[in-house]
Motif scaffolding. Structure first.
Motif, PDB file in Angstrom:
ATOM      1  N   LEU A 364       0.823  -1.216   0.000  1.00  0.00           N
ATOM      2  CA  LEU A 364       0.000   0.000   0.000  1.00  0.00           C
ATOM      3  C   LEU A 364       0.856   1.265   0.000  1.00  0.00           C
ATOM      4  O   LEU A 364       0.490   2.268  -0.626  1.00  0.00           O
ATOM      5  CB  LEU A 364      -0.940  -0.009   1.214  1.00  0.00           C
ATOM      6  N   MET A 365       1.979   1.207   0.663  1.00  0.00           N
ATOM      7  CA  MET A 365       2.860   2.382   0.696  1.00  0.00           C
ATOM      8  C   MET A 365       3.525   2.620  -0.658  1.00  0.00           C
ATOM      9  O   MET A 365       3.794   3.764  -1.046  1.00  0.00           O
ATOM     10  CB  MET A 365       3.926   2.210   1.782  1.00  0.00           C
ATOM     11  N   ASN A 366       3.775   1.529  -1.378  1.00  0.00           N
ATOM     12  CA  ASN A 366       4.416   1.649  -2.687  1.00  0.00           C
ATOM     13  C   ASN A 366       3.418   1.867  -3.823  1.00  0.00           C
ATOM     14  O   ASN A 366       3.811   2.254  -4.923  1.00  0.00           O
ATOM     15  CB  ASN A 366       5.242   0.390  -2.988  1.00  0.00           C
ATOM     16  N   LYS A 367       2.158   1.606  -3.565  1.00  0.00           N
ATOM     17  CA  LYS A 367       1.118   1.751  -4.587  1.00  0.00           C
ATOM     18  C   LYS A 367       0.041   2.714  -4.090  1.00  0.00           C
ATOM     19  O   LYS A 367      -1.151   2.388  -4.036  1.00  0.00           O
ATOM     20  CB  LYS A 367       0.491   0.383  -4.889  1.00  0.00           C
ATOM     21  N   LYS A 368       0.453   3.892  -3.711  1.00  0.00           N
ATOM     22  CA  LYS A 368      -0.487   4.833  -3.093  1.00  0.00           C
ATOM     23  C   LYS A 368      -1.628   5.226  -4.034  1.00  0.00           C
ATOM     24  O   LYS A 368      -2.712   5.591  -3.576  1.00  0.00           O
ATOM     25  CB  LYS A 368       0.263   6.079  -2.611  1.00  0.00           C
ATOM     26  N   ASP A 369      -1.389   5.114  -5.322  1.00  0.00           N
ATOM     27  CA  ASP A 369      -2.457   5.432  -6.263  1.00  0.00           C
ATOM     28  C   ASP A 369      -3.606   4.442  -6.152  1.00  0.00           C
ATOM     29  O   ASP A 369      -4.759   4.758  -6.465  1.00  0.00           O
ATOM     30  CB  ASP A 369      -1.899   5.443  -7.692  1.00  0.00           C
ATOM     31  N   GLN A 370      -3.307   3.218  -5.689  1.00  0.00           N
ATOM     32  CA  GLN A 370      -4.344   2.199  -5.571  1.00  0.00           C
ATOM     33  C   GLN A 370      -5.205   2.384  -4.324  1.00  0.00           C
ATOM     34  O   GLN A 370      -6.297   1.826  -4.231  1.00  0.00           O
ATOM     35  CB  GLN A 370      -3.723   0.796  -5.579  1.00  0.00           C
ATOM     36  N   ILE A 371      -4.699   3.131  -3.341  1.00  0.00           N
ATOM     37  CA  ILE A 371      -5.474   3.370  -2.127  1.00  0.00           C
ATOM     38  C   ILE A 371      -6.800   4.039  -2.483  1.00  0.00           C
ATOM     39  O   ILE A 371      -7.862   3.664  -1.971  1.00  0.00           O
ATOM     40  CB  ILE A 371      -4.672   4.229  -1.123  1.00  0.00           C
ATOM     41  N   PHE A 372      -6.749   5.001  -3.384  1.00  0.00           N
ATOM     42  CA  PHE A 372      -7.964   5.706  -3.795  1.00  0.00           C
ATOM     43  C   PHE A 372      -8.947   4.756  -4.453  1.00  0.00           C
ATOM     44  O   PHE A 372     -10.142   4.749  -4.122  1.00  0.00           O
ATOM     45  CB  PHE A 372      -7.621   6.848  -4.751  1.00  0.00           C
ATOM     46  N   GLN A 373      -8.469   3.913  -5.381  1.00  0.00           N
ATOM     47  CA  GLN A 373      -9.369   3.015  -6.112  1.00  0.00           C
ATOM     48  C   GLN A 373      -9.974   1.961  -5.194  1.00  0.00           C
ATOM     49  O   GLN A 373     -11.163   1.641  -5.286  1.00  0.00           O
ATOM     50  CB  GLN A 373      -8.630   2.341  -7.264  1.00  0.00           C
ATOM     51  N   LEU A 374      -9.162   1.411  -4.284  1.00  0.00           N
ATOM     52  CA  LEU A 374      -9.676   0.435  -3.325  1.00  0.00           C
ATOM     53  C   LEU A 374     -10.763   1.062  -2.451  1.00  0.00           C
ATOM     54  O   LEU A 374     -11.769   0.426  -2.133  1.00  0.00           O
ATOM     55  CB  LEU A 374      -8.533  -0.087  -2.442  1.00  0.00           C
ATOM     56  N   GLY A 375     -10.543   2.324  -2.064  1.00  0.00           N
ATOM     57  CA  GLY A 375     -11.526   3.034  -1.255  1.00  0.00           C
ATOM     58  C   GLY A 375     -12.832   3.261  -1.993  1.00  0.00           C
ATOM     59  O   GLY A 375     -13.921   3.123  -1.423  1.00  0.00           O
ATOM     60  N   GLU A 376     -12.745   3.613  -3.271  1.00  0.00           N
ATOM     61  CA  GLU A 376     -13.950   3.804  -4.079  1.00  0.00           C
ATOM     62  C   GLU A 376     -14.705   2.496  -4.261  1.00  0.00           C
ATOM     63  O   GLU A 376     -15.937   2.459  -4.196  1.00  0.00           O
ATOM     64  CB  GLU A 376     -13.570   4.389  -5.445  1.00  0.00           C
ATOM     65  N   ASN A 377     -13.952   1.415  -4.478  1.00  0.00           N
ATOM     66  CA  ASN A 377     -14.576   0.098  -4.594  1.00  0.00           C
ATOM     67  C   ASN A 377     -15.331  -0.243  -3.300  1.00  0.00           C
ATOM     68  O   ASN A 377     -16.433  -0.787  -3.336  1.00  0.00           O
ATOM     69  CB  ASN A 377     -13.524  -0.978  -4.853  1.00  0.00           C
ATOM     70  N   GLY A 378     -14.701   0.081  -2.170  1.00  0.00           N
ATOM     71  CA  GLY A 378     -15.303  -0.202  -0.872  1.00  0.00           C
ATOM     72  C   GLY A 378     -16.585   0.567  -0.658  1.00  0.00           C
ATOM     73  O   GLY A 378     -17.563   0.025  -0.120  1.00  0.00           O
ATOM     74  N   TYR A 379     -16.608   1.813  -1.069  1.00  0.00           N
ATOM     75  CA  TYR A 379     -17.812   2.635  -0.892  1.00  0.00           C
ATOM     76  C   TYR A 379     -18.964   2.084  -1.736  1.00  0.00           C
ATOM     77  O   TYR A 379     -20.105   2.005  -1.269  1.00  0.00           O
ATOM     78  CB  TYR A 379     -17.522   4.075  -1.275  1.00  0.00           C
ATOM     79  N   LYS A 380     -18.665   1.675  -2.952  1.00  0.00           N
ATOM     80  CA  LYS A 380     -19.700   1.082  -3.811  1.00  0.00           C
ATOM     81  C   LYS A 380     -20.210  -0.231  -3.226  1.00  0.00           C
ATOM     82  O   LYS A 380     -21.407  -0.529  -3.276  1.00  0.00           O
ATOM     83  CB  LYS A 380     -19.141   0.853  -5.215  1.00  0.00           C
ATOM     84  N   TYR A 381     -19.294  -1.008  -2.649  1.00  0.00           N
ATOM     85  CA  TYR A 381     -19.675  -2.278  -2.021  1.00  0.00           C
ATOM     86  C   TYR A 381     -20.577  -2.026  -0.809  1.00  0.00           C
ATOM     87  O   TYR A 381     -21.547  -2.750  -0.574  1.00  0.00           O
ATOM     88  CB  TYR A 381     -18.416  -3.041  -1.602  1.00  0.00           C
ATOM     89  N   LEU A 382     -20.278  -0.968  -0.059  1.00  0.00           N
ATOM     90  CA  LEU A 382     -21.107  -0.567   1.078  1.00  0.00           C
ATOM     91  C   LEU A 382     -22.522  -0.235   0.626  1.00  0.00           C
ATOM     92  O   LEU A 382     -23.507  -0.691   1.222  1.00  0.00           O
ATOM     93  CB  LEU A 382     -20.477   0.641   1.779  1.00  0.00           C
ATOM     94  N   LEU A 383     -22.636   0.560  -0.420  1.00  0.00           N
ATOM     95  CA  LEU A 383     -23.953   0.966  -0.923  1.00  0.00           C
ATOM     96  C   LEU A 383     -24.804  -0.237  -1.322  1.00  0.00           C
ATOM     97  O   LEU A 383     -26.008  -0.266  -1.081  1.00  0.00           O
ATOM     98  CB  LEU A 383     -23.782   1.896  -2.127  1.00  0.00           C
ATOM     99  N   SER A 384     -24.164  -1.226  -1.912  1.00  0.00           N
ATOM    100  CA  SER A 384     -24.895  -2.381  -2.428  1.00  0.00           C
ATOM    101  C   SER A 384     -25.204  -3.433  -1.373  1.00  0.00           C
ATOM    102  O   SER A 384     -26.189  -4.168  -1.496  1.00  0.00           O
ATOM    103  CB  SER A 384     -24.096  -3.049  -3.556  1.00  0.00           C
ATOM    104  N   ASN A 385     -24.378  -3.505  -0.322  1.00  0.00           N
ATOM    105  CA  ASN A 385     -24.480  -4.638   0.598  1.00  0.00           C
ATOM    106  C   ASN A 385     -24.766  -4.293   2.053  1.00  0.00           C
ATOM    107  O   ASN A 385     -25.302  -5.137   2.778  1.00  0.00           O
ATOM    108  CB  ASN A 385     -23.181  -5.452   0.540  1.00  0.00           C
ATOM    109  N   TYR A 386     -24.418  -3.082   2.487  1.00  0.00           N
ATOM    110  CA  TYR A 386     -24.533  -2.771   3.912  1.00  0.00           C
ATOM    111  C   TYR A 386     -25.331  -1.504   4.193  1.00  0.00           C
ATOM    112  O   TYR A 386     -25.237  -0.937   5.277  1.00  0.00           O
ATOM    113  CB  TYR A 386     -23.138  -2.673   4.544  1.00  0.00           C
TER     114      TYR A 386
END
Length: 401
Positions: A364-386
């Motif tokens: 995660l420290m070496n791929k900081k650009d992916q932190i944003f995308q993982l977070g967006e994926n998580g928010y969409k997953y929240l909307l659909s499931n929780y």
């Protein structure tokens, strides 16, 4: 419908947000009549009384201390509560014809009140299974497998499952566990009814840098946040191993917010080590907590490796709401971390695997650009499931036919 909700959670109102209050508000908004039964523990010195909040009626029943007390009082309180609840419901709401009884674990000792009301009104019963007891107590070394107390509570557990017309589980692993260990339970009545939140009520607008300044957090570091209980079930020993192995590391900061029996263990290490990249804060109110964790970048989940039952920590929903990837270290039976990986929301390692956990941190420290995308994926997953509507619809599907 007239719905009776039984819980040991301390509920005095439903205006503010929590796991159960969000669901109760949803039922009220959908024009159901909500009757909530909640303890007035001995320490409060309150007598049994009735409150009203947003159209819901709340019956506070005087009980012994169930939470934050010694094992003996907790055990006696847990056994007595079914009679205390039934007596109070019959006294205050004896003329209400209930259509549905909702109840959550813990505890597993609501059998008397459930059976009496079902018999009286023909009400349906729905168990929100949040805690698999007594096996979790065995996993934590609190009860002896097949001992007298284990067998007593195991019979109560089986009776509760038999009384329940429907059993709503938090995740697929929970469904699987219930059916594997209770083969007498009808498969058709066990389903997923997840933990959920009212996303609109919990969404806040914050300035991350302003929040970091307010709480004395570094502006430019990647902040890993842990919020919630700090007790033995959370495997705090492994959390400490992670902190020690990243002690004073530049660019990484750990924010830990919560309370529990292991709080002082973490606090003592911070003082002794004079670490510069860990901040420990005590429990804060829900509103302030949501504000505080919005300063984070990555949410942490820890569970003790000895669990043989699947858990589903509610803190993940706060992380997902704030668009944070989730880094989990749990037992192999809990599926929350695996679900996050499967849906592109984060990573999982088995609790105790320090090298594996630090490899994920390094990634995660070496791929900081992916932190944003993982977070967006998580928010969409929240909307659909929780989102709270998911839980509400799972329950009401049995009554909207």
């Amino acid at each position: 419908m007239n719905i009776l909700f039984l819980t040991i959670a301390d509920i005095k109102e439903i205006e503010t947000s929590s796991l159960y209050k969000d669901l109760l508000r949803k039922f009220v908004r959908e024009d159901h009549n909500m009757y909530v039964v909640s303890p007035a523990e001995r320490r409060t010195h309150e007598k049994t009384h009735v409150l009203e909040s947003m159209g819901a009626k709340i019956l506070k029943v005087r009980t012994l201390n169930i939470t934050r007390t010694n094992v003996l009082e907790k055990g006696v309180a847990t056994i007595l509560i079914e009679s205390q609840y039934y007596k109070a419901v019959n006294h205050y709401w004896g003329d209400i014809k209930f259509d549905l009884i909702l109840y959550s674990t813990p505890p597993i000792t609501f059998n008397k009140v459930i059976s009496k009301i079902k018999e009286k009104y023909g009400a349906k019963s729905y168990l929100l299974l949040k805690d698999i007891f007594p096996q979790n107590a065995v996993d934590m070394g609190m009860l002896k497998k097949d001992g007298i107390m284990f067998n007593f509570f195991r019979k109560k557990e089986k009776k509760l499952y038999a009384l329940s017309d429907y059993i709503g589980c938090m995740s697929p692993a929970n469904v699987k566990f219930v059916l594997q260990h209770n083969p007498e339970v009808d498969v058709s009545k066990v389903e997923i009814c997840p933990n959920s939140i009212d996303i609109k009520a919990n969404t806040i607008q914050t300035d991350k840098k302003a929040v970091r300044k307010e709480f004395g957090l570094p502006f430019d570091d990647t902040i890993f946040v842990y919020g919630g209980n700090l007790g033995k079930p959370q495997g705090i020993g492994f959390l400490l191993d992670v902190l020690k192995s990243n002690n004073n590391r530049k660019g990484i900061y750990f924010l830990i917010v919560g309370r529990g029996t292991e709080y002082n263990k973490i606090n003592n290490w911070i003082i002794e080590s004079k670490t510069t990249n860990v901040k420990l804060l005590p429990f804060v109110p829900k509103e302030k907590y949501n504000h505080l964790i919005s300063a984070g970048d990555i949410g942490l989940v820890f569970l003790d490796k000895h669990f043989t039952i699947p858990n589903f920590p509610t803190r993940i929903m706060g992380y997902l709401l704030h668009r944070m990837p989730i880094l989990s270290a749990t037992d192999v039976h809990t599926d929350v971390g695996k679900l996050m990986e499967l849906n592109g929301c984060g990573f999982w390692v088995e609790s105790g695997d320090l090298n594996g956990y630090n490899e994920k941190i390094e990634y995660l420290m070496n791929k900081k650009d992916q932190i944003f995308q993982l977070g967006e994926n998580g928010y969409k997953y929240l909307l659909s499931n929780y989102e709270v509507s998911v839980t509400y619809n799972a329950i009401m599907a049995h009554f909207n036919k």
